[in-house]
Design a protein around this motif. Structure first.
Motif, short mmCIF file in Angstrom:
data_model
loop_
_atom_site.label_atom_id
_atom_site.label_comp_id
_atom_site.label_asym_id
_atom_site.label_seq_id
_atom_site.Cartn_x
_atom_site.Cartn_y
_atom_site.Cartn_z
N GLY A 248 13.07 -52.72 87.90
CA GLY A 248 14.23 -51.86 88.05
C GLY A 248 15.20 -52.00 86.89
O GLY A 248 15.76 -51.01 86.40
N ASP A 249 15.38 -53.24 86.43
CA ASP A 249 16.27 -53.46 85.28
C ASP A 249 15.72 -52.77 84.03
O ASP A 249 16.48 -52.15 83.27
CB ASP A 249 16.42 -54.97 85.03
CG ASP A 249 17.17 -55.68 86.14
OD1 ASP A 249 17.88 -55.00 86.91
OD2 ASP A 249 17.04 -56.92 86.24
N LEU A 250 14.41 -52.88 83.81
CA LEU A 250 13.81 -52.24 82.64
C LEU A 250 13.87 -50.72 82.74
O LEU A 250 14.10 -50.03 81.74
CB LEU A 250 12.36 -52.70 82.48
CG LEU A 250 12.17 -54.17 82.05
CD1 LEU A 250 10.69 -54.50 81.97
CD2 LEU A 250 12.85 -54.45 80.71
N ASP A 251 13.67 -50.20 83.94
CA ASP A 251 13.77 -48.75 84.12
C ASP A 251 15.17 -48.25 83.78
O ASP A 251 15.34 -47.18 83.17
CB ASP A 251 13.41 -48.37 85.56
CG ASP A 251 11.91 -48.44 85.83
OD1 ASP A 251 11.15 -48.43 84.86
OD2 ASP A 251 11.52 -48.51 87.02
N ARG A 252 16.17 -49.03 84.18
CA ARG A 252 17.55 -48.65 83.83
C ARG A 252 17.76 -48.71 82.32
O ARG A 252 18.44 -47.84 81.74
CB ARG A 252 18.55 -49.55 84.56
CG ARG A 252 18.73 -49.21 86.02
CD ARG A 252 19.92 -49.95 86.61
NE ARG A 252 19.72 -51.40 86.62
CZ ARG A 252 19.10 -52.05 87.60
NH1 ARG A 252 18.61 -51.38 88.63
NH2 ARG A 252 18.96 -53.35 87.56
#
Length: 245
Positions: free
Chosen positions: A59-63
């Protein structure tokens, strides 16, 4: 206390039933499935935590990817605007001179952002494999938990059935015993775990100790209907022709 010798022998039946009930209770407490279930539950919790952790990183990388895409789009939009201005017929020489360095700066900035985006996307792809692995691990842990739970439940059901059968047998034996004799048996059982035992060849069936001459003489002199006890462990001793008296 006195009781018919035949009635006293029924105490042995009761002791056998109680010993089996004790074994069933011990088995219930020490089922290997209890430890297996604890381990299986811990494995599921650990697998869930691992999945949440890797999904959080995804999720952090997607953001980060969405932020970089917005930044790249912003740089492109500004570069397109400058290119249009530069290509227009109304642009002045000074303005054209000023725009070219800015376009170069925007191009470099776009290149940096695209490289960063590519790196983050590669990390995201690798983490995608980690998510799949974590999910498989969780699925396997949950399947194992179900299997262990079923084995535990089957074992407990078997113990329940055994205890129910032994409980009925105990009720049948207790119905044949006088209240005072049963109370004496229960008191002795509460003290040492065995309420009554067979005296065989001068040896107590509860503590396994051989009685000395004095105790044997006292037992030999006691009337057949007298309720006697082991001088070592206090268990009610049931005398038979095999007692060696």
């Amino acid at each position: 206390m006195k009781a018919d010798p035949a009635v006293q022998r029924r105490l042995l039946d009761l002791a056998d039933v109680d010993a089996e009930l004790a074994r069933l209770a011990h088995r219930r407490r020490n089922l290997p499935e209890h430890a297996e279930l604890t381990a299986a539950e811990a494995a599921v919790r650990a697998a869930k935590d691992a999945l949440v952790e890797v999904e959080t990183r995804v999720g952090d990388l997607d953001r980060d990817i969405r932020r970089l895409e917005r930044d790249i789009e912003g740089v492109r939009a500004r570069a397109d605007r400058d290119q249009k201005i530069l290509a227009s017929s109304g642009v002045g020489a000074k303005q054209a001179v000023d725009l070219r360095p800015e376009l170069e700066t925007l191009a470099r900035r776009q290149g940096v952002l695209e490289d960063e985006e590519l790196e983050v996307m590669e990390q995201r792809e690798a983490l995608g494999m980690d998510v799949q692995h974590a999910q498989r691990t969780l699925d396997e842990a949950q399947v194992n938990l179900i299997a262990v739970t079923e084995r535990r439940d089957t074992a407990l059901a078997d113990i329940d059935a055994g205890e129910a059968g032994r409980g009925r047998a105990r009720e049948a034996v207790v119905a044949d015993l006088p209240a005072d004799l049963l109370a004496e048996y229960d008191r002795r059982r509460a003290r040492g775990g065995t309420g009554a035992a067979l005296l065989r060849e001068r040896r107590c069936g509860a503590c396994r100790l051989e009685l000395d001459r004095t105790a044997i003489a006292a037992l030999r002199a006691a009337p057949p209907d007298a309720v006697v006890h082991c001088e070592e462990c206090g268990t009610v001793l049931v005398r038979t022709p095999q007692s060696g008296l």
